[in-house]
Motif scaffolding. Sequence first.
Motif, PDB file in Angstrom:
ATOM      1  N   PHE A  48      -5.314  37.413  23.467  1.00  0.00           N
ATOM      2  CA  PHE A  48      -4.254  36.437  23.720  1.00  0.00           C
ATOM      3  C   PHE A  48      -4.339  35.215  22.815  1.00  0.00           C
ATOM      4  N   TYR A  49      -5.533  34.865  22.365  1.00  0.00           N
ATOM      5  CA  TYR A  49      -5.672  33.598  21.632  1.00  0.00           C
ATOM      6  C   TYR A  49      -4.913  33.578  20.303  1.00  0.00           C
ATOM      7  N   PRO A  50      -4.766  34.708  19.555  1.00  0.00           N
ATOM      8  CA  PRO A  50      -3.937  34.628  18.339  1.00  0.00           C
ATOM      9  C   PRO A  50      -2.493  34.242  18.633  1.00  0.00           C
ATOM     10  N   PHE A  51      -1.980  34.679  19.792  1.00  0.00           N
ATOM     11  CA  PHE A  51      -0.617  34.315  20.176  1.00  0.00           C
ATOM     12  C   PHE A  51      -0.505  32.810  20.394  1.00  0.00           C
ATOM     13  N   VAL A  52      -1.516  32.212  21.033  1.00  0.00           N
ATOM     14  CA  VAL A  52      -1.501  30.766  21.284  1.00  0.00           C
ATOM     15  C   VAL A  52      -1.541  29.998  19.959  1.00  0.00           C
ATOM     16  N   ILE A  53      -2.413  30.439  19.047  1.00  0.00           N
ATOM     17  CA  ILE A  53      -2.497  29.785  17.732  1.00  0.00           C
ATOM     18  C   ILE A  53      -1.161  29.886  17.004  1.00  0.00           C
ATOM     19  N   ALA A  54      -0.533  31.044  17.090  1.00  0.00           N
ATOM     20  CA  ALA A  54       0.754  31.244  16.424  1.00  0.00           C
ATOM     21  C   ALA A  54       1.827  30.331  16.993  1.00  0.00           C
ATOM     22  N   ARG A  55       1.814  30.122  18.314  1.00  0.00           N
ATOM     23  CA  ARG A  55       2.817  29.255  18.932  1.00  0.00           C
ATOM     24  C   ARG A  55       2.634  27.796  18.503  1.00  0.00           C
ATOM     25  N   VAL A  56       1.392  27.367  18.370  1.00  0.00           N
ATOM     26  CA  VAL A  56       1.146  25.996  17.894  1.00  0.00           C
ATOM     27  C   VAL A  56       1.654  25.841  16.465  1.00  0.00           C
ATOM     28  N   LEU A  57       1.321  26.804  15.593  1.00  0.00           N
ATOM     29  CA  LEU A  57       1.819  26.768  14.217  1.00  0.00           C
ATOM     30  C   LEU A  57       3.340  26.805  14.173  1.00  0.00           C
ATOM     31  N   HIS A  58       3.920  27.659  15.002  1.00  0.00           N
ATOM     32  CA  HIS A  58       5.375  27.796  15.019  1.00  0.00           C
ATOM     33  C   HIS A  58       6.046  26.490  15.424  1.00  0.00           C
ATOM     34  N   ALA A  59       5.499  25.826  16.446  1.00  0.00           N
ATOM     35  CA  ALA A  59       6.089  24.571  16.910  1.00  0.00           C
ATOM     36  C   ALA A  59       6.049  23.498  15.822  1.00  0.00           C
ATOM     37  N   ILE A  60       4.915  23.384  15.150  1.00  0.00           N
ATOM     38  CA  ILE A  60       4.767  22.357  14.103  1.00  0.00           C
ATOM     39  C   ILE A  60       5.684  22.646  12.923  1.00  0.00           C
ATOM     40  N   LEU A  61       5.724  23.914  12.490  1.00  0.00           N
ATOM     41  CA  LEU A  61       6.574  24.279  11.351  1.00  0.00           C
ATOM     42  C   LEU A  61       8.054  24.122  11.688  1.00  0.00           C
ATOM     43  N   ALA A  62       8.448  24.498  12.904  1.00  0.00           N
ATOM     44  CA  ALA A  62       9.854  24.365  13.298  1.00  0.00           C
ATOM     45  C   ALA A  62      10.267  22.904  13.318  1.00  0.00           C
ATOM     46  N   LEU A  63       9.396  22.027  13.815  1.00  0.00           N
ATOM     47  CA  LEU A  63       9.701  20.598  13.815  1.00  0.00           C
ATOM     48  C   LEU A  63       9.894  20.087  12.381  1.00  0.00           C
ATOM     49  N   GLY A  64       8.968  20.425  11.485  1.00  0.00           N
ATOM     50  CA  GLY A  64       9.076  19.960  10.105  1.00  0.00           C
ATOM     51  C   GLY A  64      10.308  20.483   9.401  1.00  0.00           C
ATOM     52  N   LEU A  65      10.620  21.766   9.591  1.00  0.00           N
ATOM     53  CA  LEU A  65      11.801  22.346   8.943  1.00  0.00           C
ATOM     54  C   LEU A  65      13.086  21.738   9.485  1.00  0.00           C
ATOM     55  N   SER A  66      13.123  21.450  10.777  1.00  0.00           N
ATOM     56  CA  SER A  66      14.344  20.863  11.345  1.00  0.00           C
ATOM     57  C   SER A  66      14.636  19.498  10.720  1.00  0.00           C
ATOM     58  N   GLN A  67      13.606  18.700  10.491  1.00  0.00           N
ATOM     59  CA  GLN A  67      13.818  17.394   9.874  1.00  0.00           C
ATOM     60  C   GLN A  67      14.201  17.527   8.400  1.00  0.00           C
ATOM     61  N   LEU A  68      13.619  18.516   7.723  1.00  0.00           N
ATOM     62  CA  LEU A  68      13.991  18.773   6.330  1.00  0.00           C
ATOM     63  C   LEU A  68      15.445  19.201   6.221  1.00  0.00           C
ATOM     64  N   PHE A  69      15.875  20.092   7.116  1.00  0.00           N
ATOM     65  CA  PHE A  69      17.257  20.561   7.094  1.00  0.00           C
ATOM     66  C   PHE A  69      18.225  19.427   7.421  1.00  0.00           C
ATOM     67  N   LEU A  70      17.815  18.518   8.319  1.00  0.00           N
ATOM     68  CA  LEU A  70      18.686  17.394   8.632  1.00  0.00           C
ATOM     69  C   LEU A  70      18.881  16.481   7.425  1.00  0.00           C
ATOM     70  N   LEU A  71      17.867  16.388   6.578  1.00  0.00           N
ATOM     71  CA  LEU A  71      17.974  15.541   5.393  1.00  0.00           C
ATOM     72  C   LEU A  71      18.936  16.114   4.361  1.00  0.00           C
ATOM     73  N   VAL A  72      18.950  17.438   4.224  1.00  0.00           N
ATOM     74  CA  VAL A  72      19.751  18.054   3.167  1.00  0.00           C
ATOM     75  C   VAL A  72      21.110  18.549   3.661  1.00  0.00           C
ATOM     76  N   ALA A  73      21.293  18.658   4.987  1.00  0.00           N
ATOM     77  CA  ALA A  73      22.550  19.179   5.517  1.00  0.00           C
ATOM     78  C   ALA A  73      23.419  18.036   6.021  1.00  0.00           C
ATOM     79  N   LYS A  74      24.704  18.200   5.877  1.00  0.00           N
ATOM     80  CA  LYS A  74      25.648  17.218   6.394  1.00  0.00           C
ATOM     81  C   LYS A  74      26.077  17.668   7.792  1.00  0.00           C
ATOM     82  N   VAL A  75      25.441  17.094   8.795  1.00  0.00           N
ATOM     83  CA  VAL A  75      25.692  17.489  10.178  1.00  0.00           C
ATOM     84  C   VAL A  75      26.616  16.472  10.834  1.00  0.00           C
ATOM     85  N   PRO A  76      27.761  16.904  11.361  1.00  0.00           N
ATOM     86  CA  PRO A  76      28.642  15.964  12.054  1.00  0.00           C
ATOM     87  C   PRO A  76      27.943  15.346  13.259  1.00  0.00           C
ATOM     88  N   THR A  77      28.149  14.056  13.441  1.00  0.00           N
ATOM     89  CA  THR A  77      27.496  13.361  14.551  1.00  0.00           C
ATOM     90  C   THR A  77      28.416  13.187  15.746  1.00  0.00           C
TER      91      THR A  77
END
Length: 383
Positions: free
Chosen positions: A311-340
């Motif tokens: 089970f522990y590889p799944f937990v490690i993967a979820r932590v990595l996934h959460a951090i990467l998803a957060l970083g990518l979301s902020q990167l996409f917000l910088l380059v994308a024109k999102v209506p507010t």
Amino acid sequence: MSNVARVVALSLLALGMFAYPQEVLSSAGGGLTLWWNFVLPALLPFFIISELLMAAGFVHFLGVLLESFMRPVFRLPGKAAFVVAMGYTSGFPMGAVLTARLRQAGEITREEGERLLAFTNNPSPGFMIGAVASGMLGKPSLGVLLAGSVYLANLMVGFLFRFYRVSPKSPLPTNLPSLKRAWQELRDAQNRDKRAFGQVLGDAIKQSTNTVLMVAGFMAFFSVVLRLLNIWHVTLFLAFLSHSVIRIVQIPVFQAFFNGLFEMTLGCQESIRALSLLHQQVALLALLMGWGGLSVFAQVAGLISGTDLRFYPFVIARVLHAILALGLSQLFLLVAKVPTSVVTIQTPSTSFIVWNTWHLSSLVFMGIIAILFVLTLIQQPTR
């Protein structure tokens, strides 16, 4: 957790349930309502069709065609492509269900199962685009950004896990895909399964119903646990302690984050209420959807309990996934024109969300299969 700590925790939980019967009833009912309205209609048909496709040999067919793509990229057999497609399409916990099935059938090794489990458990596209972006945020245009952040982050996790427990005795294959050999594998798989179609259908419905009922139990149980924690002001105490120590985390934000650690949907709802800035909302939403919640963790743990998967590889993967998803979301917000501007959906209903889930999930499934096939054809030698 030691046996003494487990007994103490369960005793406190039992006392809380006896002390607050109405709260237990309402929270369990809320969890089951969420399951009935969204999870059951979204997952059960996909569970059944996945069982039928596996029984029909479709997994073996894909396994031959996509072996030359899945092995170099993810160090997984071609059969894992079916799990990837269904996991990205149907949401939690489809990836765990199919991974456990392949491991029990001996189609994948222990290490391959743990690699596959690491990146095939996602929120469904219907949940991210229909429920969160359109329903909760009122900004349908953010759905693609959120889904893109979560999916791309998960693919990155899958690529990173190709280096997990690599055995030097298992070199990458060099055989090119063959349609004739794929059809032969499909026929061989069908010949090995001696069940009539009626029995196959009955077994698929029974297995799928048992799985989706187990998901209902987990959702109801964790809804009760989270409600009791809030009644006892555990989240407020932790929030106050955090605020006192670092002085930058607001108590409502911490409470939303804490609730999201337990149950993703509730955490997403409270994150939107607790934060006012768009980039902060998107960041916390991406983080929580990448994490998945302890409710999902418990579902995955229960589904793989009949296998030797750790089970522990799944937990490690979820932590990595959460951090990467957060970083990518902020990167996409910088380059994308999102209506507010806020888009209000008129008379939202359960049928609207369910239709969105089916429509989006079908498009994602067909798109993933098409992309995998195109990538495989690119690897074919020119004549």
